[in-house]
Write an enzyme that holds these catalytic residues in place. Structure first.
Site, PDB file in Angstrom:
ATOM      1  N   THR A 151      42.612  43.856  40.664  1.00 56.82           N
ATOM      2  CA  THR A 151      41.511  43.756  39.710  1.00 56.82           C
ATOM      3  C   THR A 151      40.687  42.541  40.114  1.00 56.82           C
ATOM      4  O   THR A 151      41.128  41.413  39.950  1.00 56.82           O
ATOM      5  CB  THR A 151      42.035  43.603  38.270  1.00 56.82           C
ATOM      6  N   LYS A 205      37.751  49.842  35.270  1.00 56.83           N
ATOM      7  CA  LYS A 205      38.983  49.103  34.991  1.00 56.83           C
ATOM      8  C   LYS A 205      38.671  47.897  34.101  1.00 56.83           C
ATOM      9  O   LYS A 205      39.383  47.617  33.127  1.00 56.83           O
ATOM     10  CB  LYS A 205      39.631  48.635  36.296  1.00 56.83           C
ATOM     11  N   LYS A 248      41.333  36.171  32.703  1.00 53.22           N
ATOM     12  CA  LYS A 248      40.721  36.456  34.001  1.00 53.22           C
ATOM     13  C   LYS A 248      39.883  37.726  33.920  1.00 53.22           C
ATOM     14  O   LYS A 248      38.702  37.740  34.297  1.00 53.22           O
ATOM     15  CB  LYS A 248      41.800  36.614  35.077  1.00 53.22           C
TER      16      LYS A 248
END
Length: 305
Positions: free
Chosen positions: A113, A188, A257
């Site tokens: 990611t 995502k 994050k």
């Protein structure tokens, strides 16, 4: 066999971890590079009730390179492999890295990611060497990874997607072609952003309901029977009910994050994502309070202080 044990106590929560290692039957396993078998037993006691889980693993690290104590530390820190942007760039562009060793006709699939910009930067560099690229980040967490039922969002050309699909099916149950390079990353990030927003809302709903006199165990059980029901309520909300926040599932630090990446993308797209900013604020406060290594539903503790 060798073992190591850790014991942690925090706000009425007692967690005991036992790492047991073995080299017995390594030859029988016939696995090149196999160093040890691992067994991790994790017992958590909250409000007098104890739950125990057992996980098994293998490692290439031999006993002289990794004691049970070190393996416990490595196990708890395994989320570090999820990624950081400079690691992605270093793996591709660093000295002796992929860019200098790939061959024309190969395909690189990045399942971390990261950000859309990094994916497209890497894809452009690889294209100059006639190497194809796909971004294919995963979702659904540790249980789905263990069961091969991950959700995978893929950004790639049609031809590349069809070529890598058989391999992705070994890991995922729901594999979606989202469009061109970077689009898998976009969805995502949106998936995770929505989860974090839901978790923040669930924590607020639990706090309001319990302070108004509803039993903690009843709140989400009853709400799940109406239109407020959701995957997040059933999975993340369950941890708010028990007060058990594991440190081996997606933690607050990594939630920060990802929501940071999502908010950066929102800004670039001209969207003022206020509810996402609110969720980020809750996560930041949880990290400041020392809950950074725990599963993100731990933000409910902010209302218990």
């Amino acid at each position: 066999m060798r073992s190591a044990v850790t014991l942690e106590k925090n706000r009425g929560r007692i967690e005991r971890r036992t790492m047991t290692t073995s080299t017995q039957d390594l030859a029988w396993a016939d696995w090149p590079g196999l160093g040890q078998f691992l067994r991790l037993e994790r017992s958590v006691t909250v409000h007098g009730e104890t739950t125990t889980t057992v996980q098994y693993a293998i490692t290439s690290l031999s006993p002289d390179r990794a004691s049970p104590e070190r393996l416990l530390d490595l196990w708890r820190g395994r989320w570090e492999i999820e990624n950081r942007l400079f690691w992605v760039r270093d793996v591709v562009f660093g000295a002796g890295a992929l860019l200098g060793n790939v061959r024309a006709g190969q395909t690189l699939v990045d399942m971390t990611t990261a950000t859309v910009e990094v994916n497209r930067e890497v894809a452009a560099a690889l294209a100059e060497k006639n190497v194809a690229f796909a971004d294919a980040p995963v979702a659904r967490g540790v249980p789905a990874a263990e069961n091969g039922t991950l959700a995978i969002t893929v950004g790639a050309s049609d031809d590349v997607f069809e070529a890598i699909l058989p391999y992705l099916k070994c890991m995922g149950g729901d594999i979606s072609h989202c469009g061109g390079i970077g689009n898998g990353q976009v969805l995502k990030l949106m998936n995770n952003m929505l989860i974090f927003q839901n978790v923040a809302a669930l924590a607020e709903a639990m706090a309001i309901a319990t302070r108004a006199g509803v039993e903690r165990s009843k709140v989400f059980d009853i709400l799940s029977k109406g239109s407020a029901d959701s995957y997040a309520m059933r999975k993340h909300g369950a941890h708010m009910v028990t007060g058990d926040y594991p440190d081996d599932q997606f933690p607050v630090t990594y939630s920060l994050k990802d929501i940071g990446y999502a908010l950066d993308l929102a800004e670039k797209c001209g969207v003022d994502a206020q509810s996402a900013k609110h969720a980020e604020g809750r996560l930041k406060l949880a990290a400041e309070k020392g809950y950074g290594n725990y599963y993100s539903p731990v933000i409910y503790r902010l209302f218990e202080e």
